[in-house]
Design a protein around this motif. Structure first.
Motif, PDB file in Angstrom:
ATOM      1  N   LEU A   2      43.521  34.935  51.254  1.00 42.42           N
ATOM      2  CA  LEU A   2      42.677  36.128  51.660  1.00 42.42           C
ATOM      3  C   LEU A   2      43.465  37.482  51.133  1.00 42.42           C
ATOM      4  O   LEU A   2      44.593  37.564  50.933  1.00 42.42           O
ATOM      5  CB  LEU A   2      42.851  36.313  53.208  1.00 42.42           C
ATOM      6  CG  LEU A   2      42.285  37.368  53.752  1.00 42.42           C
ATOM      7  CD1 LEU A   2      40.631  37.714  53.629  1.00 42.42           C
ATOM      8  CD2 LEU A   2      42.419  37.600  55.315  1.00 42.42           C
ATOM      9  N   GLY A   3      42.431  38.251  50.015  1.00 40.85           N
ATOM     10  CA  GLY A   3      42.893  39.250  49.558  1.00 40.85           C
ATOM     11  C   GLY A   3      43.967  39.219  48.322  1.00 40.85           C
ATOM     12  O   GLY A   3      44.612  40.066  47.714  1.00 40.85           O
ATOM     13  N   GLN A   4      43.808  37.662  48.007  1.00 40.66           N
ATOM     14  CA  GLN A   4      44.747  37.368  46.832  1.00 40.66           C
ATOM     15  C   GLN A   4      44.626  38.125  45.584  1.00 40.66           C
ATOM     16  O   GLN A   4      45.716  38.589  44.724  1.00 40.66           O
ATOM     17  CB  GLN A   4      44.412  35.888  46.553  1.00 40.66           C
ATOM     18  CG  GLN A   4      45.333  35.390  45.339  1.00 40.66           C
ATOM     19  CD  GLN A   4      45.130  33.956  44.996  1.00 40.66           C
ATOM     20  OE1 GLN A   4      44.705  33.272  45.911  1.00 40.66           O
ATOM     21  NE2 GLN A   4      45.355  33.415  43.934  1.00 40.66           N
ATOM     22  N   HIS A   5      43.565  38.795  45.176  1.00 42.57           N
ATOM     23  CA  HIS A   5      43.165  39.403  44.110  1.00 42.57           C
ATOM     24  C   HIS A   5      42.940  40.986  44.130  1.00 42.57           C
ATOM     25  O   HIS A   5      42.337  41.631  43.107  1.00 42.57           O
ATOM     26  CB  HIS A   5      42.028  38.723  43.362  1.00 42.57           C
ATOM     27  CG  HIS A   5      42.104  37.250  42.929  1.00 42.57           C
ATOM     28  ND1 HIS A   5      41.968  36.311  43.893  1.00 42.57           N
ATOM     29  CD2 HIS A   5      42.798  36.500  41.992  1.00 42.57           C
ATOM     30  CE1 HIS A   5      42.090  35.110  43.410  1.00 42.57           C
ATOM     31  NE2 HIS A   5      42.929  35.365  42.560  1.00 42.57           N
ATOM     32  N   ASN A   6      43.094  41.496  45.318  1.00 40.53           N
ATOM     33  CA  ASN A   6      43.252  42.736  45.653  1.00 40.53           C
ATOM     34  C   ASN A   6      43.788  43.568  44.508  1.00 40.53           C
ATOM     35  O   ASN A   6      43.084  44.576  43.954  1.00 40.53           O
ATOM     36  CB  ASN A   6      43.807  43.225  46.910  1.00 40.53           C
ATOM     37  CG  ASN A   6      42.941  42.714  48.083  1.00 40.53           C
ATOM     38  OD1 ASN A   6      41.868  42.836  48.119  1.00 40.53           O
ATOM     39  ND2 ASN A   6      43.715  42.921  49.124  1.00 40.53           N
ATOM     40  N   HIS A   7      44.877  43.517  44.003  1.00 43.93           N
ATOM     41  CA  HIS A   7      45.516  44.408  43.021  1.00 43.93           C
ATOM     42  C   HIS A   7      44.826  44.282  41.878  1.00 43.93           C
ATOM     43  O   HIS A   7      44.662  45.226  40.889  1.00 43.93           O
ATOM     44  CB  HIS A   7      46.940  44.099  43.052  1.00 43.93           C
ATOM     45  CG  HIS A   7      47.966  45.164  42.194  1.00 43.93           C
ATOM     46  ND1 HIS A   7      48.137  44.954  40.972  1.00 43.93           N
ATOM     47  CD2 HIS A   7      48.267  46.439  42.195  1.00 43.93           C
ATOM     48  CE1 HIS A   7      48.582  46.028  40.327  1.00 43.93           C
ATOM     49  NE2 HIS A   7      48.739  46.858  41.351  1.00 43.93           N
ATOM     50  N   GLU A   8      44.748  43.066  41.459  1.00 41.80           N
ATOM     51  CA  GLU A   8      44.019  42.754  39.932  1.00 41.80           C
ATOM     52  C   GLU A   8      42.732  43.147  39.771  1.00 41.80           C
ATOM     53  O   GLU A   8      42.565  43.859  38.573  1.00 41.80           O
ATOM     54  CB  GLU A   8      43.994  41.213  39.807  1.00 41.80           C
ATOM     55  CG  GLU A   8      43.348  40.502  38.929  1.00 41.80           C
ATOM     56  CD  GLU A   8      42.988  39.192  38.864  1.00 41.80           C
ATOM     57  OE1 GLU A   8      41.808  38.644  38.519  1.00 41.80           O
ATOM     58  OE2 GLU A   8      44.133  38.538  38.968  1.00 41.80           O
ATOM     59  N   ILE A   9      41.874  43.190  40.950  1.00 42.86           N
ATOM     60  CA  ILE A   9      40.509  43.812  40.667  1.00 42.86           C
ATOM     61  C   ILE A   9      40.518  45.364  40.945  1.00 42.86           C
ATOM     62  O   ILE A   9      39.897  46.149  40.188  1.00 42.86           O
ATOM     63  CB  ILE A   9      39.613  42.962  41.725  1.00 42.86           C
ATOM     64  CG1 ILE A   9      39.386  41.709  41.165  1.00 42.86           C
ATOM     65  CG2 ILE A   9      38.158  43.777  41.885  1.00 42.86           C
ATOM     66  CD1 ILE A   9      38.605  40.672  42.344  1.00 42.86           C
ATOM     67  N   PHE A  10      41.172  45.762  42.008  1.00 47.40           N
ATOM     68  CA  PHE A  10      40.893  47.309  42.260  1.00 47.40           C
ATOM     69  C   PHE A  10      41.728  48.001  41.451  1.00 47.40           C
ATOM     70  O   PHE A  10      41.266  49.469  40.929  1.00 47.40           O
ATOM     71  CB  PHE A  10      41.261  47.521  43.760  1.00 47.40           C
ATOM     72  CG  PHE A  10      40.272  47.017  44.723  1.00 47.40           C
ATOM     73  CD1 PHE A  10      38.889  47.263  44.412  1.00 47.40           C
ATOM     74  CD2 PHE A  10      40.527  45.966  45.693  1.00 47.40           C
ATOM     75  CE1 PHE A  10      37.994  46.939  45.371  1.00 47.40           C
ATOM     76  CE2 PHE A  10      39.569  45.450  46.385  1.00 47.40           C
ATOM     77  CZ  PHE A  10      38.290  45.896  46.579  1.00 47.40           C
TER      78      PHE A  10
END
Length: 405
Positions: A375-383
């Motif tokens: 859950l939310g693993q790619h928050n930093h990468e994408i945002f």
């Protein structure tokens, strides 16, 4: 088949999908698009995410195997889509997308916020796939529905089960999966049309409509006769013998699709008189006299084992098979030879087996690329790629700056 990224079996490389859906129909559709090479961004609520993460046991790591079955190959971000900040961030994602998939309940606030027609007006090249329970028109349009509700409402349960038993749902989630498969077809055909016209469009399907489409011969038979079909157990409404039969130690399936196979079956069973019986001479006769014929066959077949009958009948070219359990299916040399079971490393669950995409491209099966995301693993990468600072990402997603909860 190789694509521009050099990876075989990835015809959708370069296509970006924003997945606003949850449960099974939408996630299975988007997982299939990811299998085919699309970049799928799964948007989940910061508090718990997709509800199927907790649909267990069984679990592998923190997530249920149900969730793990339908979400590989995606990147997960967390947003509260009911907040203005979450909606603004979602629109930044959508502005760069080719496809959006949503299954919000008709009339809900989220459905209105991310209404397909409004999205395609704002983003003219966007394709929006909307999957609902009962479709977007009609008296049932606002009704909630899970897979079993669709199976019941659309008639599948009335056709499943033994004639003298209660209605039974299909073992697979045919409402959800049927809608997912028709949704995939809708997206792919809309992408082709966009290549020609330059414009996207709204594509809609539902669990209910997909079940109607899969009625096939049951529906046309009803249209022709006006008679409501009855449950036949494992039997076929238009072919006999074509069902499971009991042997001395279990059940197996015989599938006789023409009169030539019927004559051959009678010879292999040593029941030549059945081939000459006027009640059973043609398939039409056998359908009319289904119960009498099955009684004759069962009396003979109970005298041998499943292995005996399968070996005997297969030697004569009769389509026949034991009824295998899943442990037997996945231990089968044939399953192994197909290479459809693939393994991917999951950071919490370890090596994770997955059933891959069931289509090959010039001999290449699409590979399972990445495990179902945390859950939310790619928050930093994408945002961060959308211009958000670490502090903004933390406030927006309810996670720390690196994407952890």
């Amino acid at each position: 088949m190789s694509t521009a990224d050099g990876m075989p079996g990835r015809p959708l490389a370069g296509v970006r999908v924003v997945d606003l859906s949850k449960i099974l129909a939408g996630p299975y559709a988007t997982m299939s698009l990811a299998d085919l090479g699309a970049d799928v961004i799964k948007v989940e609520h910061p508090e718990g995410g997709d509800p199927t993460r907790q649909w267990g046991p069984p679990f592998r790591g923190p997530d249920s195997t149900y969730y793990l079955a339908a979400n590989r190959g995606k990147r997960s971000v967390t947003l509260d889509l009911k907040s203005p900040q979450g909606q603004e961030a979602a629109h930044r994602l959508i502005a760069d997308a080719d496809v959006v998939v949503q299954n919000f309940r008709p009339g809900s606030a989220l459905h209105e916020t991310f209404h397909p027609e409004r999205l395609t007006e704002t983003y003219p090249r966007l394709i929006v796939l909307r999957i609902s329970a009962f479709g977007d028109t009609g008296p049932l349009r606002d009704e909630p529905g899970y897979d079993m509700v669709a199976q019941a409402a659309a008639g599948l349960m009335s056709l499943t089960g033994e004639p003298d038993g209660p209605p039974v749902k299909a073992g697979y989630a045919m409402g959800d999966l049927g809608a997912a498969l028709f949704g995939i077809i809708g997206v792919l055909s809309a992408l082709v049309e966009r290549d020609r016209t330059g414009r996207g469009q709204t594509v809609t399907t539902s669990l209910y409509e997909s079940q109607l489409a899969l009625h096939i011969n049951w529906a046309t038979g009803f249209f022709a006769t006006g008679r409501t079909p009855r449950r036949l157990g494992s039997g076929h409404p238009s072919l006999v013998p074509y069902q499971a039969y009991p042997a001395a130690d279990g059940h197996f399936v015989i599938a006789v699709g023409n009169d030539g196979l019927w004559q051959r079956l009678c010879a292999l069973l040593g029941r030549h008189e059945l081939a000459d019986d006027l009640r059973f001479r043609t398939n039409q006769d056998r359908v009319v006299h289904r119960d009498e014929l099955n009684a004759e066959l069962e009396a003979t077949l109970r005298g041998g084992t499943v292995e005996h009958w399968c070996t005997t009948l297969k030697s004569g070219g009769i389509p026949v098979t034991p009824i295998r359990t899943l442990d037997e299916v996945y231990a089968s040399p044939h399953t192994d030879a197909l290479g459809i079971v693939q393994e991917v490393d999951h950071p919490a669950a370890g090596p994770l087996e997955q059933v891959g995409f069931p289509v090959n491209y010039s001999g290449n099966r699409p590979r399972v690329r990445t495990a179902p995301p945390a859950l939310g693993q790619h928050n930093h990468e994408i945002f961060s790629g959308l211009g958000y600072s670490d502090q903004q990402i933390q406030e927006l997603t309810g996670t720390d700056a690196t994407g952890g909860s």
